[in-house]
Design an enzyme around this catalytic site. Structure first.
Site, PDB file in Angstrom:
ATOM      1  N   GLU A 190      24.481  34.712  39.378  1.00  0.00           N
ATOM      2  CA  GLU A 190      25.728  35.347  40.346  1.00  0.00           C
ATOM      3  C   GLU A 190      26.470  34.282  40.935  1.00  0.00           C
ATOM      4  O   GLU A 190      26.347  32.430  40.561  1.00  0.00           O
ATOM      5  CB  GLU A 190      25.081  35.414  41.878  1.00  0.00           C
ATOM      6  CG  GLU A 190      23.690  34.834  42.428  1.00  0.00           C
ATOM      7  CD  GLU A 190      22.705  35.332  43.578  1.00  0.00           C
ATOM      8  OE1 GLU A 190      23.034  36.275  43.353  1.00  0.00           O
ATOM      9  OE2 GLU A 190      22.411  34.167  44.345  1.00  0.00           O
ATOM     10  N   HIS A 225      22.331  35.236  49.959  1.00  0.00           N
ATOM     11  CA  HIS A 225      20.758  33.949  49.046  1.00  0.00           C
ATOM     12  C   HIS A 225      21.829  32.573  49.184  1.00  0.00           C
ATOM     13  O   HIS A 225      22.559  32.541  48.983  1.00  0.00           O
ATOM     14  CB  HIS A 225      20.941  33.841  47.122  1.00  0.00           C
ATOM     15  CG  HIS A 225      20.401  35.412  47.525  1.00  0.00           C
ATOM     16  ND1 HIS A 225      20.065  36.110  46.199  1.00  0.00           N
ATOM     17  CD2 HIS A 225      19.558  36.279  47.497  1.00  0.00           C
ATOM     18  CE1 HIS A 225      19.930  37.077  45.810  1.00  0.00           C
ATOM     19  NE2 HIS A 225      18.921  37.448  47.016  1.00  0.00           N
ATOM     20  N   GLU A 272      33.254  33.796  26.209  1.00  0.00           N
ATOM     21  CA  GLU A 272      33.733  32.823  25.049  1.00  0.00           C
ATOM     22  C   GLU A 272      32.130  32.061  23.857  1.00  0.00           C
ATOM     23  O   GLU A 272      32.502  32.369  22.820  1.00  0.00           O
ATOM     24  CB  GLU A 272      34.123  31.439  25.562  1.00  0.00           C
ATOM     25  CG  GLU A 272      35.073  31.467  26.336  1.00  0.00           C
ATOM     26  CD  GLU A 272      36.249  30.304  26.267  1.00  0.00           C
ATOM     27  OE1 GLU A 272      35.603  29.212  26.308  1.00  0.00           O
ATOM     28  OE2 GLU A 272      37.512  30.490  27.603  1.00  0.00           O
ATOM     29  N   ALA A 273      31.233  32.828  24.269  1.00  0.00           N
ATOM     30  CA  ALA A 273      30.163  31.924  23.794  1.00  0.00           C
ATOM     31  C   ALA A 273      29.034  32.769  23.486  1.00  0.00           C
ATOM     32  O   ALA A 273      28.143  32.551  22.287  1.00  0.00           O
ATOM     33  CB  ALA A 273      29.077  31.013  25.028  1.00  0.00           C
ATOM     34  N   GLY A 274      29.576  33.996  22.936  1.00  0.00           N
ATOM     35  CA  GLY A 274      29.329  35.011  22.610  1.00  0.00           C
ATOM     36  C   GLY A 274      28.459  35.727  22.761  1.00  0.00           C
ATOM     37  O   GLY A 274      27.654  37.172  22.477  1.00  0.00           O
ATOM     38  N   VAL A 289      29.627  39.968  27.869  1.00  0.00           N
ATOM     39  CA  VAL A 289      29.945  40.310  29.425  1.00  0.00           C
ATOM     40  C   VAL A 289      31.466  41.343  29.325  1.00  0.00           C
ATOM     41  O   VAL A 289      31.936  41.330  28.895  1.00  0.00           O
ATOM     42  CB  VAL A 289      30.439  39.136  29.554  1.00  0.00           C
ATOM     43  CG1 VAL A 289      30.833  39.332  30.770  1.00  0.00           C
ATOM     44  CG2 VAL A 289      29.229  37.741  29.325  1.00  0.00           C
ATOM     45  N   PRO A 290      30.686  42.631  30.004  1.00  0.00           N
ATOM     46  CA  PRO A 290      31.238  43.575  30.429  1.00  0.00           C
ATOM     47  C   PRO A 290      33.155  43.360  31.493  1.00  0.00           C
ATOM     48  O   PRO A 290      32.519  41.942  31.671  1.00  0.00           O
ATOM     49  CB  PRO A 290      30.239  44.404  31.737  1.00  0.00           C
ATOM     50  CG  PRO A 290      29.494  43.366  31.710  1.00  0.00           C
ATOM     51  CD  PRO A 290      29.471  42.157  31.226  1.00  0.00           C
TER      52      PRO A 290
END
Ligand code: ACO
Ligand code: LMR
Length: 600
Positions: free
Chosen positions: A230, A272, A293-295, A298-299
């Site tokens: 988050e 939170h 970017e790191a592979g 991620v939707p």
């Protein structure tokens, strides 16, 4: 540690939170665990020794302790602490448990532990290699093995979200609510989860995303991982780093909640404590882009997450997981009024602590009355030397003639025409602090004096202050000159058969002092029995606390009660046999000193 919990994991639950514990036990029953997942409860203010919970249709007793140290000592195998203390005491409870040691993980539910304290606590746990889940969390779950308190919700929710058996996803979230939401999504779009942790919403939580993902990387049950981060904090970057340097090789799907924040003019603090961005790199959008970017999978939005899960899962071609057999928790259950832990009369033959009566009753079984007494009174079969001692005590106190208080009362009652039970009870009611009932008191006071290294003189002074005669000292007719041979016999037996008799040795030094004052202040038969029972229990390996429980319960006087009943019944039968008439005490043996009543 490869797996956070297994099907053998047991917890110590700090705080008697009955609803949460019952939920854990309902889960255990549903997944057919062999042992309850809660082994002990710490309830500092409760005077109770156990709490009853349902285990399916039946009930189980979970022991209650006043301190974590006592609970851990009694249940050393329980290596998870479920810390349900309030935010005021959660820190102290965790620190104390870290000090006690023997815990592999701790879950802390309290929200609002001061951040300075939380950082120190998390650091100490890290140094000791203890995984901390929380603070401010609903906990974690290893489906089909162990579930913390309320995570996953009700049993119906749990089964609907396939949390009753292991799937293949390793799930880490911050939020507990979203954990439940995600488990449901994963159950619909994939095959459920293998291990799931809600790390908690506070700014400083114990184990962070990377700690949990690295463990899941090693866990062979986890085939791929989902991370629900988050807005706020930089923990997601550690995950990116671990992927880059090859520490994480399993597929990771991730999404950071809070992309809405960009539509607000200024920084927004979400629910939170940790959910607020202090720099651009802490925004959800920035972190999502960096992870992509790191592979990491991620939707484009949270709405696309289910489809992304489905795609990654399907591409992995994971074999179908067979559905295990499950128990169904009955809809209505009734709590039992009585508890029995010593015998069971259900079935074909009654049992004494697991021994069918036929296996103890006849001589060839090798069980004597002392064996039966030891299993029914103390739930253990004692070694021969101890069983023989119990029987020696019974035989030694069986009778001491018709003149002693109890036998006299039993005889008078029988002569008044009363039946055996009434006459016996009249005799038994006479047993007390002066006659036959000083055994517990003797054990208690001599043990206290010896434990506290009181010299005989100090002990006498201490008893004088308390204003009671020393239980176990003194006799109406026995003295140094007229020794009580019952006492001599018991001491001889103990010296020859007990591994050691430290309390008796101490009591003899006290007796030396009391008899130097008055020669009938001998260690009497009650005192000798009480003191030797403590020596016996210590030699049998009982702890001081366990011995104190026996003494408080009056278990020692019970030996006199049982033994002397033999004599009382003998005297009652004697009266009946002789058909003795009613007894009236001779009036010339009574000093009448009655004055005329005053007028009001
Ligand atoms: N501790 C300290 N002083 C004692 C004790 C004692 N246990 N017993 C007697 N005394 C003292 C009394 O204070 C009294 O002192 P005083 O002369 O300065 O006033 C003196 O000894 C005589 O006391 P009595 O009560 O008259 O003694 P008696 O011989 O009648 O009592 C009794 C015997 C009741 C057993 C008594 O010694 C006692 O109360 N003992 C403690 C309880 C006990 O052990 N009972 C079990 C006896 S064995 C059995 O019943 C199987
Ligand atoms: C007993 O065993 O009953 C006694 O020691 C008491 C007594 O007065 O003999």
């Amino acid at each position: 540690m490869e797996r956070l919990y297994t099907k053998d994991t047991q917890a110590i639950f700090w705080n008697n939170n009955k609803t949460a514990i019952q939920r854990m036990l309902d889960y255990d029953y549903t997944i057919q665990r062999e042992t309850p997942s809660v082994a002990a409860i710490v309830a500092p203010t409760s005077g109770n020794k156990f709490e009853k919970f349902f285990y399916g249709p039946d009930e189980v007793m979970i022991p209650l302790f006043k301190t974590t140290a006592e609970a851990k000592a009694a249940q050393p195998q329980a290596d998870v602490l479920l810390n349900f203390a309030s935010f005021r005491s959660a820190y102290d409870v965790t620190m104390e448990a870290l000090e006690i040691g023997g815990f592999s993980s701790m879950m802390i539910t309290a929200e609002g532990i001061p951040e300075r304290l939380a950082r120190g606590m998390n650091q100490t746990a890290r140094e000791k290699g203890v995984t901390v889940i929380g603070p401010a969390t609903v906990g974690a779950i290893t489906p089909g093995a162990f579930k913390v308190a309320n995570i996953g919700g009700t049993i119906t929710n749990i089964v609907n979200s396939k949390l009753h058996r292991a799937g293949s996803c390793g799930l880490v979230t911050r939020s507990g609510g979203l954990f439940n939401e995600l488990s449901n999504i994963i159950s619909i779009n994939a095959d459920g989860i293998a291990e799931g942790v809600a790390i908690g919403g506070d700014r400083f939580v114990g184990s962070v995303f990377i700690d949990n993902l690295l463990r899941m990387e090693k866990n062979p049950d986890v085939k791929y991982m989902i991370l629900l981060g988050e807005v706020g904090g930089t923990e997601e970057y550690k995950v990116i780093e671990a992927i880059k340097n090859g520490q994480i090789t399993k597929p990771v799907i991730a999404w950071c909640i809070g992309t809405i924040a960009k539509h607000y003019d200024s920084g927004v603090q979400f629910g939170h404590a940790g959910a607020s961005a202090n720099a651009e790199s802490e925004t959800a959008e920035y972190k999502n882009n960096a992870m992509k970017e790191a592979g990491i999978h991620v939707p484009n939005s949270f709405n696309d997450l289910p489809a992304m899960i489905n795609k990654v899962f399907t591409e992995m071609n994971i074999a179908d997981i067979p559905e295990p057999e499950m128990n169904t928790v009955p809809a209505s259950r009734r709590s039992k009024e009585f508890i029995c832990t010593i015998s069971d009369d259900r079935g074909e033959e009654a049992h004494y602590c697991g021994f069918p009566i036929s296996s103890v009753a006849t001589p060839e079984t090798g069980f004597t009355i002392g064996d039966v007494m030891s299993i029914l009174w103390f739930k253990k079969r004692y070694p021969r030397w101890a069983v023989d001692f119990l029987e020696t005590v019974l035989k030694t106190v069986a009778d001491h003639g018709p003149a002693v208080s109890g036998a006299h009362n039993a005889k008078v009652t029988a002569r008044a025409g009363k039946d055996v039970i009434s006459s016996l009870i009249a005799g038994l009611l006479t047993i007390g602090p002066r006659f036959g009932g000083a055994i517990d008191g003797a054990a208690e006071h001599f043990k206290y004096a010896n434990d506290n290294d009181l010299t005989p003189k100090e002990f006498l002074g201490h008893m004088k202050k308390s204003g009671i005669p020393i239980p176990g000292i003194g006799h109406r007719i026995k003295s140094l000159k007229n020794p009580d041979l019952r006492v001599t016999g018991l001491m001889k037996y103990a010296k020859e058969n007990f591994p050691s008799t430290p309390l008796l040795d101490y009591a003899r030094t006290v007796e030396e002092l009391t008899t130097s004052k008055k020669e009938n202040l001998i260690l009497n038969v009650d005192g000798t029995i009480g003191i030797l029972m403590v020596d016996m229990w210590r030699a049998l390996g009982y702890t001081d606390e366990e011995i104190d429980v026996f003494i408080d319960a009056g278990a020692l006087n019970a030996f006199f009660i049982l033994g002397r009943s033999i004599g009382f019944i003998g005297h009652i039968l004697d009266e009946k046999r002789l058909a003795m008439p009613m007894y009236r005490h001779p009036m010339d043996d009574i000093l009448y000193d009655v004055k005329k009543a005053e007028e009001l």
